[in-house]
Design a protein around this motif. Structure first.
Motif, PDB file in Angstrom:
ATOM      1  N   GLU A 187      29.314  44.545  39.179  1.00 38.94           N
ATOM      2  CA  GLU A 187      29.102  45.996  39.266  1.00 38.94           C
ATOM      3  C   GLU A 187      27.633  46.345  39.046  1.00 38.94           C
ATOM      4  OE1 GLU A 187      31.716  47.656  36.377  1.00 38.94           O
ATOM      5  OE2 GLU A 187      33.549  47.001  37.410  1.00 38.94           O
ATOM      6  N   ASN A 243      34.768  41.937  45.179  1.00 40.12           N
ATOM      7  CA  ASN A 243      34.976  42.898  44.098  1.00 40.12           C
ATOM      8  C   ASN A 243      34.541  44.324  44.422  1.00 40.12           C
ATOM      9  OD1 ASN A 243      35.797  41.264  41.473  1.00 40.12           O
ATOM     10  ND2 ASN A 243      34.308  40.010  42.577  1.00 40.12           N
ATOM     11  N   SER A 270      30.972  36.994  46.002  1.00 39.03           N
ATOM     12  CA  SER A 270      31.627  37.631  44.847  1.00 39.03           C
ATOM     13  C   SER A 270      31.551  39.152  44.946  1.00 39.03           C
ATOM     14  CB  SER A 270      30.970  37.165  43.541  1.00 39.03           C
ATOM     15  OG  SER A 270      31.170  35.794  43.337  1.00 39.03           O
ATOM     16  N   HIS A 321      31.613  37.293  36.732  1.00 44.36           N
ATOM     17  CA  HIS A 321      31.958  38.295  35.720  1.00 44.36           C
ATOM     18  C   HIS A 321      31.980  39.681  36.382  1.00 44.36           C
ATOM     19  CE1 HIS A 321      31.619  40.808  32.110  1.00 44.36           C
ATOM     20  NE2 HIS A 321      32.008  39.739  31.414  1.00 44.36           N
ATOM     21  N   GLN A 322      33.069  40.408  36.211  1.00 40.81           N
ATOM     22  CA  GLN A 322      33.263  41.686  36.898  1.00 40.81           C
ATOM     23  C   GLN A 322      32.160  42.692  36.598  1.00 40.81           C
ATOM     24  OE1 GLN A 322      35.558  42.615  39.177  1.00 40.81           O
ATOM     25  NE2 GLN A 322      34.562  44.604  39.316  1.00 40.81           N
ATOM     26  N   LYS A 323      31.802  42.845  35.332  1.00 42.58           N
ATOM     27  CA  LYS A 323      30.773  43.825  34.978  1.00 42.58           C
ATOM     28  C   LYS A 323      29.420  43.439  35.575  1.00 42.58           C
ATOM     29  CE  LYS A 323      28.505  46.218  31.170  1.00 42.58           C
ATOM     30  NZ  LYS A 323      28.180  46.232  29.738  1.00 42.58           N
TER      31      LYS A 323
END
Length: 449
Positions: free
Chosen positions: A362, A399, A395, A357-359
């Motif tokens: 981060e 990203n 990951s 999951h991108q968020k």
């Protein structure tokens, strides 16, 4: 053919087949599938097999044919599968009379005569008559050995079950006594778990004290009822029924927030068990249950951590629940616990799940995940933990290019990633080599520039 059609219309089978199809597709198409995926695929296949066998047996014994009365077991009131003769000369179906004897009874259920011995003699004549009758009606007589481990449901069990449920609408004292007994019976006897699946009203009746006492019920009664739900959810055929009963998920959410520690732990364990079915994962996730689960994880009570972590892991297998978990602050809580070396194995597995999951990626970067994960790889002796760490780092690399510098410094100082690319699991090696390749490319770009 008709039997197969009936089986295929069973929603539990359809749901399990969907889950199995998804899992097999993941195994075939994704080189990075985990051992957990293979385990879940095997469990789904076994569950489908169990339902098919049980449905087949039900059709054979409860089909449209009315069988001769002498084939009926006096205890089960069903056609006998393995007729045996008791010391008094009466014939019973073996699993039912064995259960009668194991309960400490030393009399014949029909005649009430005291038994001179408890040896059971196969009734070959009745067995042959049943076999011939089944053949003449096109019914396959199933080998009774296949069902030697079944816990049969007797009339006395059914009567006791109905009586206990009726008490759940009685006085507070009777409710507490009945709930305590149901908790024990559903723990010890699979037949009592199965009885709840025979009626849509059984679970609402069980939970009636919650409806009667809007101001809250006694903590001990709450614990017994929540634990009974856990016992019921262990039975595969009950999982959808329990989860889809409207009262259940809200009551489990309340139990996660209040009650005894055992109540909270058992509520989390129930959610974990129910979420073995894919449609339940979605249903439970939509209810908002991830928030109280994450809050309970943050509290960190030692006796609830594993159950809570297992529930969150299972729910986050589907993408929409990953988003919900990230939104509810799971990453921050997981990172804090891992950095404090609390249940690292279980929590790393969840973090690896969320790393798609991108968020989440981060947040991990902002919370110092790279340094923490590299330290675990260097210091841990657990291959699974190293694999999860390098998968998360892979990951992160994909990203967030700003983290490549930290990874390069680690590699230059300790050769952590190179070592793992040679000694790790197959998946860890692939992820480590992927990171090394990105580091080489980044270095070449820098030199070219």
């Amino acid at each position: 053919m008709a039997k197969t059609e009936v089986l295929e219309t069973d929603p539990r089978v359809a749901e399990l087949k969907k889950e199995l199809q998804r899992l097999v597709k993941s195994i075939v198409e994704d080189d990075d599938y985990s051992v957990e995926v293979m385990d879940r695929a095997r469990e789904a296949l076994c569950s489908i097999k169990d339902l098919k066998v049980k449905r087949s047996m039900s059709l054979k014994l409860h089909g449209p044919h009315s069988f001769p009365e002498e084939f009926r077991c006096p205890l089960s009131r069903e056609m006998m599968r393995d007729p045996v003769i008791l010391a008094t000369g009466q014939t019973y179906d073996r699993p039912f009379i064995q259960k009668w004897l194991k309960a400490g009874n030393r009399t014949c259920p029909l005649t009430q005569q005291v038994l001179s011995h408890t040896m059971l003699t196969p009734n070959h004549l009745i067995r042959e008559m049943i076999s011939q009758w089944c053949q003449s009606h096109g019914i396959e007589l199933t080998d009774p050995d296949q069902y030697s481990n079944e816990d049969p449901i007797m009339d006395a069990d059914r009567s006791r079950f109905i009586d206990l449920l009726e008490k759940m609408s009685s006085s507070a004292l009777e409710q507490k006594e009945a709930a305590k007994e149901l908790r024990l019976l559903t723990k010890r006897m699979p037949s009592f778990r199965a009885l709840f699946g025979e009626s849509l009203d059984a679970i609402p009746q069980l939970l009636n004290p919650f409806s009667q006492n809007k101001g809250g019920i006694h903590p001990d009664l709450q614990e017994d009822l929540i634990t009974t739900l856990l016992n019921l959810s262990i039975h595969d055929n009950n999982k959808k029924l329990v989860a889809e009963t409207p009262m259940v998920i809200p009551l489990l959410m309340d139990a996660l927030k209040s009650g005894t520690i055992e109540t909270r732990s058992n509520a989390a364990a129930t959610i974990f068990t129910l979420s073995a079915v894919d449609s339940n994962k979605a249903l439970i996730g939509q209810s908002g249950v991830l928030k109280p689960l994450i809050d309970l994880l943050e509290e960190g009570h030692p006796s609830v951590m594993k159950d809570v972590a297992s529930a969150i892991f299972n729910l986050c297998i589907i993408h929409e629940n990953k988003s919900r978990a990230v939104h509810e602050g799971a990453v921050k809580v997981l990172m804090k616990k891992i950095m404090n070396q609390t249940h690292v194995d279980e929590l790393l597995a969840i973090l690896a799940m969320l790393s798609t999951h991108q968020k989440a990626i981060e947040e991990m970067g902002n919370l110092g995940a790279v340094s923490c994960l590299l330290t675990i790889i260097r210091e841990s002796s657990c291959d699974r933990n190293k694999e999860n760490c390098i998968a998360i780092l892979h990951s992160v690399c994909l990203n967030d290019r700003t983290k490549l510098r930290e990874l390069r410094e680690e590699e230059n100082t300790y050769r952590t990633i190179s070592k793992l690319s040679q000694t790790g699991t197959a998946r860890a090696k692939r992820k480590a080599n992927g990171i090394l390749e990105r580091l080489r490319r980044a270095l070449n770009i820098t030199h070219t520039a």
